[in-house]
Scaffold this motif. Structure first.
Motif, short mmCIF file in Angstrom:
data_model
loop_
_atom_site.label_atom_id
_atom_site.label_comp_id
_atom_site.label_asym_id
_atom_site.label_seq_id
_atom_site.Cartn_x
_atom_site.Cartn_y
_atom_site.Cartn_z
N VAL A 193 -3.52 -29.97 -17.08
CA VAL A 193 -3.62 -28.69 -16.91
C VAL A 193 -4.28 -27.68 -17.96
N PHE A 194 -3.78 -27.98 -19.06
CA PHE A 194 -4.22 -27.15 -20.39
C PHE A 194 -5.45 -27.47 -20.87
N PHE A 195 -5.50 -29.07 -20.94
CA PHE A 195 -6.90 -29.47 -21.56
C PHE A 195 -8.08 -29.37 -20.85
N LEU A 196 -7.74 -29.48 -19.48
CA LEU A 196 -9.04 -29.37 -18.60
C LEU A 196 -9.64 -28.03 -18.66
N ARG A 197 -8.74 -27.10 -18.81
CA ARG A 197 -9.18 -25.73 -18.74
C ARG A 197 -9.84 -25.39 -20.00
N ILE A 198 -9.46 -25.94 -21.23
CA ILE A 198 -10.07 -25.95 -22.41
C ILE A 198 -11.62 -26.73 -22.21
N MET A 199 -11.61 -27.65 -21.63
CA MET A 199 -12.86 -28.51 -21.50
C MET A 199 -13.96 -27.65 -20.62
N ALA A 200 -13.19 -27.07 -19.46
CA ALA A 200 -14.33 -26.21 -18.79
C ALA A 200 -14.79 -25.09 -19.56
N ASP A 201 -14.11 -24.60 -20.31
CA ASP A 201 -14.19 -23.40 -21.15
C ASP A 201 -15.35 -23.86 -22.25
N HIS A 202 -15.16 -24.90 -22.74
CA HIS A 202 -16.28 -25.47 -23.89
C HIS A 202 -17.67 -25.85 -23.17
N ALA A 203 -17.69 -26.27 -22.11
CA ALA A 203 -19.17 -26.26 -21.36
C ALA A 203 -19.66 -24.84 -21.15
N LYS A 204 -18.79 -23.81 -20.66
CA LYS A 204 -19.31 -22.43 -20.52
C LYS A 204 -19.88 -21.87 -21.56
N PHE A 205 -19.07 -22.12 -23.02
CA PHE A 205 -19.59 -21.64 -24.19
C PHE A 205 -20.84 -22.35 -24.68
N ILE A 206 -21.05 -23.57 -24.52
CA ILE A 206 -22.22 -24.25 -24.84
C ILE A 206 -23.49 -23.97 -24.10
N ASN A 207 -23.13 -23.56 -22.80
CA ASN A 207 -24.34 -23.14 -21.84
C ASN A 207 -24.70 -21.82 -22.17
N HIS A 208 -23.84 -20.76 -22.52
CA HIS A 208 -24.49 -19.77 -22.95
C HIS A 208 -24.93 -19.38 -24.53
N LEU A 209 -24.41 -20.45 -25.34
CA LEU A 209 -25.10 -20.33 -26.60
C LEU A 209 -26.33 -21.07 -26.87
N LEU A 210 -26.75 -22.08 -26.03
CA LEU A 210 -28.02 -22.79 -26.01
C LEU A 210 -29.15 -21.93 -25.61
N ASP A 211 -30.09 -22.19 -26.16
CA ASP A 211 -31.50 -21.16 -25.88
C ASP A 211 -31.69 -21.45 -24.43
N PRO A 212 -31.98 -20.41 -23.86
CA PRO A 212 -32.35 -20.74 -22.41
C PRO A 212 -33.63 -21.55 -22.00
N SER A 213 -34.41 -21.75 -23.09
CA SER A 213 -35.55 -22.64 -23.08
C SER A 213 -35.18 -23.93 -22.87
N GLU A 214 -33.86 -24.32 -23.46
CA GLU A 214 -33.38 -25.84 -23.37
C GLU A 214 -32.80 -26.28 -22.02
N ARG A 215 -33.71 -26.10 -21.14
CA ARG A 215 -33.37 -26.17 -19.53
C ARG A 215 -32.56 -27.26 -19.00
N LYS A 216 -32.94 -28.60 -19.95
CA LYS A 216 -32.11 -29.64 -19.26
C LYS A 216 -30.73 -29.71 -19.98
N LEU A 217 -30.37 -29.25 -21.35
CA LEU A 217 -29.24 -29.07 -21.72
C LEU A 217 -28.40 -28.12 -21.32
#
Length: 263
Positions: free
Chosen positions: A141-165
């Motif tokens: 329960v703890f770490f799955l939420r951490i992993m979900a957060d990481h994916a969201k941070f990566i999504n928002h910190l990538l340049d929007p033009s990196e569409r595939k990533l």
């Protein structure tokens, strides 16, 4: 048992003190330049946890358990202070008292990790670590939420033009949200849900997903270090989230081993 207490304590402190140190740096980088008091506080916490990390490597499995017990208490006090600092920063952001580049979810995220570290030190020093069925659910329960957060941070910190990533990060965010909801459902069904077949399947399924996310983070870190993708993700942050995924995978592997022995 004394040796196990020493080894477990040092493993937790070596891993999490480095994480706390890096949190201090990431928060500092997200403050505005005129937030000098907060920057100074973050710098101080960086030095505190750097010292703890260095000190932890001066001990070994043969160290006196009482010495490690006392060290755990010292570390616990430092973690309590950085948790309070993180919650203060979150309050300042949510009440629009400070601006900057620290997402509120990121500040909440790093405070949850400090709270986890605090509780783990308390469990070690009181000898009250969770039994295997409870540990399997609680850690997931703890770490799955951490992993979900990481994916969201990566999504928002990538340049929007990196569409595939960006698309891959978004997919991971969705997948780990679903795994988290499933873990919460299993949690609410306790103790009836804590059967060997259900826990086996739960751990196996999560291991596959965490391994895929870990590999994605590893690739992203390598691409960022080589300046081959466009993002505002510092290489250290990319490595940071990769190490946390690897740590979670190690926990899942240990659960798989323990559940196999329990059959």
């Amino acid at each position: 048992m004394a040796d196990q207490f020493v080894v477990r304590s040092l493993e937790e402190i070596r891993f999490w003190s480095r994480i706390m140190k890096e949190h201090s740096l990431f928060l500092k980088l997200g403050f505005n330049c005129d937030d000098t008091q907060l920057i100074n506080e973050a710098d101080r916490f960086y030095r505190v946890f750097e010292d703890i990390e260095n000190r932890s490597h001066s001990y070994s499995a043969d160290s006196d358990p009482q010495t490690i017990y006392e060290f755990n208490n010292i570390v616990h006090q430092a973690v309590c202070h950085i948790w309070a600092f993180k919650r203060k920063v979150l309050g300042l952001i949510l009440h629009c008292k400070i601006l900057g580049n620290n997402f509120p979810l990121l500040v909440d995220h790093v405070s949850r990790e400090a709270n986890y570290f605090m509780k783990r030190l308390e469990q070690l020093n009181t000898g009250t670590l969770d039994a295997l069925p409870d540990a399997v659910i609680n850690e997931n329960v703890f770490f799955l939420r951490i992993m979900a957060d990481h994916a969201k941070f990566i999504n928002h910190l990538l340049d929007p033009s990196e569409r595939k990533l960006v698309e891959q990060a978004r997919d991971f965010s969705h997948d780990f949200d679903q795994l988290l909801f499933q873990a919460i459902d299993l949690d609410s069904m306790r103790p009836q849900s804590q059967t060997q077949p259900l826990l086996d399947q739960f751990v196996d399924q999560n291991r596959v997903s965490v391994r895929q996310l870990r590999d994605f983070k590893k690739t992203a870190h390598e691409l960022i270090e080589a300046c081959r993708i466009k993002s505002i993700i510092p290489p250290l942050l990319a490595d940071h989230v990769f190490r946390e995924a690897s740590h979670f995978l190690e926990i899942l592997d240990s659960f798989d081993h323990a559940l196999t022995k329990a059959r």
